[in-house]
Design an enzyme around this catalytic site. Structure first.
Site, PDB file in Angstrom:
ATOM      1  N   GLU A 125     -48.979 -63.168   5.967  1.00 54.88           N
ATOM      2  CA  GLU A 125     -50.455 -63.266   5.977  1.00 54.88           C
ATOM      3  C   GLU A 125     -50.981 -64.469   6.753  1.00 54.88           C
ATOM      4  OE1 GLU A 125     -51.429 -63.050   1.788  1.00 54.88           O
ATOM      5  OE2 GLU A 125     -50.369 -61.156   1.541  1.00 54.88           O
ATOM      6  N   GLU A 232     -45.621 -53.229   0.447  1.00 59.77           N
ATOM      7  CA  GLU A 232     -46.281 -53.536  -0.840  1.00 59.77           C
ATOM      8  C   GLU A 232     -47.259 -52.431  -1.238  1.00 59.77           C
ATOM      9  OE1 GLU A 232     -48.059 -57.455  -0.875  1.00 59.77           O
ATOM     10  OE2 GLU A 232     -46.422 -58.335   0.276  1.00 59.77           O
TER      11      GLU A 232
HETATM   12  O1  G3I Z   1     -46.147 -67.401 -14.314  1.00 58.43           O
HETATM   13  C1  G3I Z   1     -47.461 -67.838 -14.693  1.00 58.43           C
HETATM   14  C2  G3I Z   1     -47.561 -68.000 -16.170  1.00 58.43           C
HETATM   15  O2  G3I Z   1     -46.694 -69.021 -16.581  1.00 58.43           O
HETATM   16  C3  G3I Z   1     -49.017 -68.329 -16.534  1.00 58.43           C
HETATM   17  O3  G3I Z   1     -49.148 -68.380 -17.913  1.00 58.43           O
HETATM   18  C4  G3I Z   1     -49.960 -67.256 -15.982  1.00 58.43           C
HETATM   19  C5  G3I Z   1     -51.435 -67.584 -16.249  1.00 58.43           C
HETATM   20  O4  G3I Z   1     -52.273 -67.003 -15.296  1.00 58.43           O
HETATM   21  O5  G3I Z   1     -49.777 -67.175 -14.595  1.00 58.43           O
HETATM   22  C6  G3I Z   1     -48.462 -66.806 -14.213  1.00 58.43           C
HETATM   23  O6  G3I Z   1     -48.387 -66.785 -12.839  1.00 58.43           O
HETATM   24  C7  G3I Z   1     -49.007 -65.683 -12.184  1.00 58.43           C
HETATM   25  C8  G3I Z   1     -47.935 -64.963 -11.375  1.00 58.43           C
HETATM   26  O7  G3I Z   1     -48.533 -63.964 -10.598  1.00 58.43           O
HETATM   27  C9  G3I Z   1     -46.863 -64.313 -12.246  1.00 58.43           C
HETATM   28  O8  G3I Z   1     -47.423 -63.340 -13.061  1.00 58.43           O
HETATM   29  C10 G3I Z   1     -50.090 -66.211 -11.286  1.00 58.43           C
HETATM   30  O9  G3I Z   1     -51.151 -66.749 -12.083  1.00 58.43           O
HETATM   31  C11 G3I Z   1     -50.613 -65.105 -10.407  1.00 58.43           C
HETATM   32  O10 G3I Z   1     -51.524 -65.658  -9.452  1.00 58.43           O
HETATM   33  C12 G3I Z   1     -49.467 -64.456  -9.673  1.00 58.43           C
HETATM   34  O11 G3I Z   1     -49.985 -63.392  -8.907  1.00 58.43           O
HETATM   35  C13 G3I Z   1     -49.144 -62.904  -7.881  1.00 58.43           C
HETATM   36  C14 G3I Z   1     -49.883 -63.006  -6.552  1.00 58.43           C
HETATM   37  O12 G3I Z   1     -49.099 -62.442  -5.524  1.00 58.43           O
HETATM   38  C15 G3I Z   1     -50.195 -64.449  -6.199  1.00 58.43           C
HETATM   39  O13 G3I Z   1     -50.944 -64.507  -5.047  1.00 58.43           O
HETATM   40  C16 G3I Z   1     -48.840 -61.436  -8.182  1.00 58.43           C
HETATM   41  O14 G3I Z   1     -48.028 -61.345  -9.347  1.00 58.43           O
HETATM   42  C17 G3I Z   1     -48.124 -60.806  -6.987  1.00 58.43           C
HETATM   43  O15 G3I Z   1     -48.047 -59.415  -7.182  1.00 58.43           O
HETATM   44  C18 G3I Z   1     -48.909 -61.066  -5.716  1.00 58.43           C
HETATM   45  O16 G3I Z   1     -48.201 -60.518  -4.618  1.00 58.43           O
HETATM   46  C19 G3I Z   1     -48.810 -60.633  -3.332  1.00 58.43           C
HETATM   47  C20 G3I Z   1     -47.706 -60.696  -2.310  1.00 58.43           C
HETATM   48  O17 G3I Z   1     -46.830 -61.749  -2.627  1.00 58.43           O
HETATM   49  C21 G3I Z   1     -48.260 -60.875  -0.893  1.00 58.43           C
HETATM   50  N1  G3I Z   1     -49.219 -59.835  -0.575  1.00 58.43           N
HETATM   51  C22 G3I Z   1     -50.282 -59.646  -1.561  1.00 58.43           C
HETATM   52  C23 G3I Z   1     -49.709 -59.425  -2.960  1.00 58.43           C
HETATM   53  C24 G3I Z   1     -50.798 -59.173  -3.950  1.00 58.43           C
HETATM   54  O18 G3I Z   1     -51.630 -60.292  -4.073  1.00 58.43           O
END
Ligand code: G3I
Length: 321
Positions: A125, A232
């Site tokens: 990205e 994805e």
């Molecule tokens: O692990 C922590 C946890 O300890 C905490 O309590 C909780 C509270 O919000 O957050 C948890 O972390 C989260 C993590 O996912 C694991 O679940 C983050 O807040 C959250 O922001 C994170 O989101 C991920 C996101 O990327 C971040 O930008 C999504 O799971 C993941 O599916 C997403 O994947 C991205 C690709 O890497 C790139 N392309 C877009 C795609 C969707 O956004």
């Protein structure tokens, strides 16, 4: 029942994004239907190395072991991204210091997982979404300058010579963004930078109707002599800007979703010689990132299996043609 990976064995690998918990809770479904996996978060910089020099590999190791035990191939996601990179990386350092941190990180990942992954999202990205920008104004760009992308690819080639190296992005079929991605990869290829492929994320929704644009984007990227992976995919029940909630999709919404999946898979199948894998961003509807984004705890139903891990209409649609 025929499985996804059996159905598509002569076309491409069928992947799912998994995480440390879904390989336990959804392990059977993953093993039955998929033959490729991507760590949804566990190989990202912030997850692996939240503090300088303190790598925590346990979760990623568990997923790699799960892949090995069950003969699943792996994609690596992702080395260089503006998101999910810990703050320490950009603090209290010089350009040379940042280069060293990037180089160390790619070295660590290459050494540990390079041989286990058939492809790697080296840069994720990096293109600006706004009309008037080209590269995203990320901390990587600010710290290292415009050539940080080529540095990352060269380092990745050095550290994981056997893996295919990908540039990965979203909104990748939108003609304006597509042309910027094309320009970036063309310039890299002309300089001899080892980019093997373009990852098309394919985060779309049930209102998606521009299949011509999907085809045009595939054609345009292929003209660069690269391969393509769908990295994805999911088909949201909501338009991008919609923040409303629903209790449950209607029959029409499930049908629209099934249509979008089918039309996309029809096109992917036409390009089976150029598309190595098609990965869904999650395993089943209960564990999709879209249940937390853009509205926290709003349910979405974007995948091929429902919350009970049962096949949905979209699943049958791509299995029965
Ligand atoms: O692990 C922590 C946890 O300890 C905490 O309590 C909780 C509270 O919000 O957050 C948890 O972390 C989260 C993590 O996912 C694991 O679940 C983050 O807040 C959250 O922001 C994170 O989101 C991920 C996101 O990327 C971040 O930008 C999504 O799971 C993941 O599916 C997403 O994947 C991205 C690709 O890497 C790139 N392309 C877009 C795609 C969707 O956004």
């Amino acid at each position: 029942m025929e499985t996804l990976k059996e159905k598509y064995k002569d076309y491409f690998l069928i992947g799912a994004a998994v995480n440390a918990s879904t390989i336990r809770t959804h392990g059977e479904l993953i093993k039955d239907h998929f033959n490729s996996i991507t760590c949804e978060n566990e190989m990202k910089f912030s997850n692996l190395c939240p503090r300088e020099k303190e790598y925590q590999f346990e979760k990623a190791d568990t997923i790699v072991q799960f892949a090995k035990d069950n003969e699943l191939k792996m994609r690596m996601h992702t080395l260089v991204w503006h998101n999910q990179t810990p703050e320490w990386v950009f603090l209290d350092t010089t350009k040379e210091g940042l280069e060293e941190r990037l180089s160390n990180h790619i070295h660590m990942l290459g050494k540990r997982y390079g041989k286990d992954c058939y492809s790697v999202d080296v840069v994720n990205e990096a293109i600006e979404d706004k009309l008037d920008g080209f590269l995203r104004e990320s901390s990587w760009l600010q710290g290292l300058g415009n050539d940080y992308i080529e540095r990352a690819f060269l380092l990745a080639k050095q550290e994981m010579p056997e893996a295919k190296l990908f540039y990965n992005d979203y909104n990748e079929t939108n003609p304006i963004k597509r042309d910027k991605i094309f320009k970036l990869i063309k310039e890299l290829k002309e300089k001899g930078i080892p980019v093997d492929g373009i990852g098309m994320q394919c985060h779309i929704n049930i209102y998606h109707s521009s299949m011509d644009e999907l085809k045009e984007a595939i054609e345009k990227y292929l003209s660069l002599g690269v391969s393509i992976e769908i990295t994805e995919m999911d088909v949201s029940m909501f338009r991008h800007e919609d923040r409303s909630e629903i209790l449950k999709p209607t029959i029409e919404q499930y049908k629209a979703q099934a249509r979008v999946y089918k039309e996309c898979f029809q096109i992917f199948r036409e390009y089976k010689n150029d598309i190595t894998s098609v990965t869904l961003w999650g395993v089943s509807d209960d564990v999709s990132w879209l249940n937390h984004f853009p509205v926290n705890n709003r349910r979405n139903w974007p995948l091929l299996f429902d919350e009970m891990m049962k096949p949905k209409e979209a699943f049958y649609e791509i299995m029965n043609f």
